[in-house]
Scaffold this motif. Structure first.
Motif, PDB file in Angstrom:
ATOM      1  N   GLN A 225       0.824  -1.202   0.000  1.00  0.00           N
ATOM      2  CA  GLN A 225       0.000   0.000   0.000  1.00  0.00           C
ATOM      3  C   GLN A 225       0.859   1.252   0.000  1.00  0.00           C
ATOM      4  O   GLN A 225       0.625   2.183  -0.760  1.00  0.00           O
ATOM      5  N   THR A 226       1.882   1.273   0.845  1.00  0.00           N
ATOM      6  CA  THR A 226       2.779   2.429   0.907  1.00  0.00           C
ATOM      7  C   THR A 226       3.554   2.581  -0.395  1.00  0.00           C
ATOM      8  O   THR A 226       3.718   3.689  -0.907  1.00  0.00           O
ATOM      9  N   LEU A 227       3.995   1.468  -0.947  1.00  0.00           N
ATOM     10  CA  LEU A 227       4.728   1.495  -2.211  1.00  0.00           C
ATOM     11  C   LEU A 227       3.858   2.071  -3.322  1.00  0.00           C
ATOM     12  O   LEU A 227       4.278   2.958  -4.069  1.00  0.00           O
ATOM     13  N   TYR A 228       2.626   1.571  -3.431  1.00  0.00           N
ATOM     14  CA  TYR A 228       1.729   2.053  -4.481  1.00  0.00           C
ATOM     15  C   TYR A 228       1.357   3.513  -4.281  1.00  0.00           C
ATOM     16  O   TYR A 228       1.264   4.265  -5.238  1.00  0.00           O
ATOM     17  N   GLN A 229       1.136   3.916  -3.036  1.00  0.00           N
ATOM     18  CA  GLN A 229       0.778   5.305  -2.783  1.00  0.00           C
ATOM     19  C   GLN A 229       1.876   6.250  -3.249  1.00  0.00           C
ATOM     20  O   GLN A 229       1.605   7.322  -3.764  1.00  0.00           O
ATOM     21  N   ASN A 230       3.115   5.849  -3.049  1.00  0.00           N
ATOM     22  CA  ASN A 230       4.227   6.721  -3.400  1.00  0.00           C
ATOM     23  C   ASN A 230       4.612   6.657  -4.874  1.00  0.00           C
ATOM     24  O   ASN A 230       5.199   7.592  -5.384  1.00  0.00           O
ATOM     25  N   LEU A 231       4.283   5.561  -5.550  1.00  0.00           N
ATOM     26  CA  LEU A 231       4.692   5.413  -6.946  1.00  0.00           C
ATOM     27  C   LEU A 231       3.611   5.799  -7.955  1.00  0.00           C
ATOM     28  O   LEU A 231       3.923   6.218  -9.058  1.00  0.00           O
ATOM     29  N   LEU A 232       2.356   5.619  -7.584  1.00  0.00           N
ATOM     30  CA  LEU A 232       1.272   5.870  -8.536  1.00  0.00           C
ATOM     31  C   LEU A 232       0.790   7.311  -8.457  1.00  0.00           C
ATOM     32  O   LEU A 232       0.828   7.944  -7.405  1.00  0.00           O
ATOM     33  N   LEU A 233       0.328   7.804  -9.578  1.00  0.00           N
ATOM     34  CA  LEU A 233      -0.278   9.132  -9.598  1.00  0.00           C
ATOM     35  C   LEU A 233      -1.566   9.110  -8.793  1.00  0.00           C
ATOM     36  O   LEU A 233      -2.220   8.071  -8.659  1.00  0.00           O
ATOM     37  N   LYS A 234      -1.963  10.251  -8.261  1.00  0.00           N
ATOM     38  CA  LYS A 234      -3.127  10.317  -7.380  1.00  0.00           C
ATOM     39  C   LYS A 234      -4.395   9.801  -8.053  1.00  0.00           C
ATOM     40  O   LYS A 234      -5.173   9.080  -7.441  1.00  0.00           O
ATOM     41  N   GLY A 235      -4.626  10.118  -9.312  1.00  0.00           N
ATOM     42  CA  GLY A 235      -5.824   9.657 -10.008  1.00  0.00           C
ATOM     43  C   GLY A 235      -5.887   8.143 -10.125  1.00  0.00           C
ATOM     44  O   GLY A 235      -6.938   7.530  -9.943  1.00  0.00           O
ATOM     45  N   ILE A 236      -4.737   7.537 -10.412  1.00  0.00           N
ATOM     46  CA  ILE A 236      -4.678   6.079 -10.523  1.00  0.00           C
ATOM     47  C   ILE A 236      -4.896   5.453  -9.153  1.00  0.00           C
ATOM     48  O   ILE A 236      -5.657   4.502  -9.005  1.00  0.00           O
ATOM     49  N   TRP A 237      -4.232   5.999  -8.134  1.00  0.00           N
ATOM     50  CA  TRP A 237      -4.366   5.473  -6.777  1.00  0.00           C
ATOM     51  C   TRP A 237      -5.824   5.550  -6.312  1.00  0.00           C
ATOM     52  O   TRP A 237      -6.356   4.590  -5.754  1.00  0.00           O
TER      53      TRP A 237
ATOM     54  N   ALA B  97      -8.591   5.623  -8.112  1.00  0.00           N
ATOM     55  CA  ALA B  97      -9.431   4.672  -8.848  1.00  0.00           C
ATOM     56  C   ALA B  97      -9.230   3.252  -8.337  1.00  0.00           C
ATOM     57  O   ALA B  97     -10.199   2.498  -8.168  1.00  0.00           O
ATOM     58  N   LEU B  98      -7.992   2.865  -8.066  1.00  0.00           N
ATOM     59  CA  LEU B  98      -7.726   1.518  -7.558  1.00  0.00           C
ATOM     60  C   LEU B  98      -8.287   1.324  -6.151  1.00  0.00           C
ATOM     61  O   LEU B  98      -8.823   0.258  -5.830  1.00  0.00           O
ATOM     62  N   ILE B  99      -8.204   2.348  -5.329  1.00  0.00           N
ATOM     63  CA  ILE B  99      -8.781   2.265  -3.977  1.00  0.00           C
ATOM     64  C   ILE B  99     -10.293   2.151  -4.062  1.00  0.00           C
ATOM     65  O   ILE B  99     -10.912   1.366  -3.337  1.00  0.00           O
ATOM     66  N   LYS B 100     -10.909   2.902  -4.961  1.00  0.00           N
ATOM     67  CA  LYS B 100     -12.372   2.838  -5.076  1.00  0.00           C
ATOM     68  C   LYS B 100     -12.848   1.468  -5.543  1.00  0.00           C
ATOM     69  O   LYS B 100     -13.851   0.962  -5.052  1.00  0.00           O
ATOM     70  N   ILE B 101     -12.136   0.862  -6.467  1.00  0.00           N
ATOM     71  CA  ILE B 101     -12.568  -0.458  -6.927  1.00  0.00           C
ATOM     72  C   ILE B 101     -12.334  -1.508  -5.834  1.00  0.00           C
ATOM     73  O   ILE B 101     -13.134  -2.427  -5.662  1.00  0.00           O
ATOM     74  N   SER B 102     -11.269  -1.359  -5.055  1.00  0.00           N
ATOM     75  CA  SER B 102     -11.057  -2.303  -3.956  1.00  0.00           C
ATOM     76  C   SER B 102     -12.109  -2.114  -2.867  1.00  0.00           C
ATOM     77  O   SER B 102     -12.589  -3.093  -2.289  1.00  0.00           O
ATOM     78  N   HIS B 103     -12.524  -0.887  -2.601  1.00  0.00           N
ATOM     79  CA  HIS B 103     -13.601  -0.638  -1.636  1.00  0.00           C
ATOM     80  C   HIS B 103     -14.927  -1.191  -2.143  1.00  0.00           C
ATOM     81  O   HIS B 103     -15.728  -1.701  -1.351  1.00  0.00           O
ATOM     82  N   PHE B 104     -15.161  -1.120  -3.444  1.00  0.00           N
ATOM     83  CA  PHE B 104     -16.382  -1.690  -4.012  1.00  0.00           C
ATOM     84  C   PHE B 104     -16.445  -3.190  -3.737  1.00  0.00           C
ATOM     85  O   PHE B 104     -17.456  -3.697  -3.264  1.00  0.00           O
ATOM     86  N   PHE B 105     -15.354  -3.901  -4.025  1.00  0.00           N
ATOM     87  CA  PHE B 105     -15.358  -5.343  -3.798  1.00  0.00           C
ATOM     88  C   PHE B 105     -15.437  -5.676  -2.312  1.00  0.00           C
ATOM     89  O   PHE B 105     -16.076  -6.649  -1.930  1.00  0.00           O
ATOM     90  N   ARG B 106     -14.815  -4.872  -1.475  1.00  0.00           N
ATOM     91  CA  ARG B 106     -14.937  -5.090  -0.027  1.00  0.00           C
ATOM     92  C   ARG B 106     -16.388  -4.937   0.407  1.00  0.00           C
ATOM     93  O   ARG B 106     -16.917  -5.764   1.155  1.00  0.00           O
ATOM     94  N   ASP B 107     -17.056  -3.898  -0.086  1.00  0.00           N
ATOM     95  CA  ASP B 107     -18.439  -3.636   0.307  1.00  0.00           C
ATOM     96  C   ASP B 107     -19.403  -4.678  -0.248  1.00  0.00           C
ATOM     97  O   ASP B 107     -20.299  -5.128   0.453  1.00  0.00           O
ATOM     98  N   ILE B 108     -19.219  -5.064  -1.499  1.00  0.00           N
ATOM     99  CA  ILE B 108     -20.145  -6.009  -2.125  1.00  0.00           C
ATOM    100  C   ILE B 108     -19.985  -7.412  -1.531  1.00  0.00           C
ATOM    101  O   ILE B 108     -20.916  -8.220  -1.568  1.00  0.00           O
ATOM    102  N   CYS B 109     -18.823  -7.694  -0.940  1.00  0.00           N
ATOM    103  CA  CYS B 109     -18.569  -9.011  -0.344  1.00  0.00           C
ATOM    104  C   CYS B 109     -18.801  -9.024   1.169  1.00  0.00           C
ATOM    105  O   CYS B 109     -18.472 -10.007   1.827  1.00  0.00           O
TER     106      CYS B 109
END
Length: 130
Positions: A35-47, A49-61
């Motif tokens: 998580q720390t690696l991705y936060q520091n390497l990815l652009l904010k928009g990409i980060w 979007a990836l967090i939102k899709i992971s939250h979607f799967f967490r919520d739907i499951c």
């Protein structure tokens, strides 16, 4: 890159410099590291979007679903998929990347996904011996 204190162990003890690998890392520590690696390497928009899709799967499951939340999940996943389409090439998207849009409707109609995303013998705890 700085890893948060209290969340990860001393990773330097787990590094093998000869073959450039980490050994003996626990799943939580691996999660925090990635998580720390991705936060520091990815652009904010990409980060985001990836967090939102992971939250979607967490919520739907989750173990408890309410119909009123499914409408919000439907809107959120559509927006998230659109953001991902603006970030990644259209060659990245096939039918599987489109399917999460239908999961909130399936959850409304079919109930909790834990009972539909596995075979009946898996729910009963019966395993197939090899």
């Amino acid at each position: 890159m700085c890893l948060p204190d209290r969340h990860t162990l001393n990773i330097s003890r787990l590094v093998n410099l000869e073959d450039c690998r980490l050994y003996g890392i626990k799943s939580h520590d691996c999660h925090m590291f990635m998580q720390t690696l991705y936060q520091n390497l990815l652009l904010k928009g990409i980060w985001d979007a990836l967090i939102k899709i992971s939250h979607f799967f967490r919520d739907i499951c989750s173990n408890k679903l309410q119909t009123k939340h499914m409408e919000r999940f439907e809107m959120n996943i559509i927006q998230t998929i659109c953001k991902l389409k603006m970030i990644f090439s259209s060659l990245f998207f096939g039918i599987m990347e489109h399917l999460p849009i239908h999961l909130p409707f399936e959850a409304k109609v079919g109930g909790l996904v834990q009972y539909r995303w596995m075979y009946s013998f898996e729910r009963l705890g019966i395993t197939h011996a090899s």
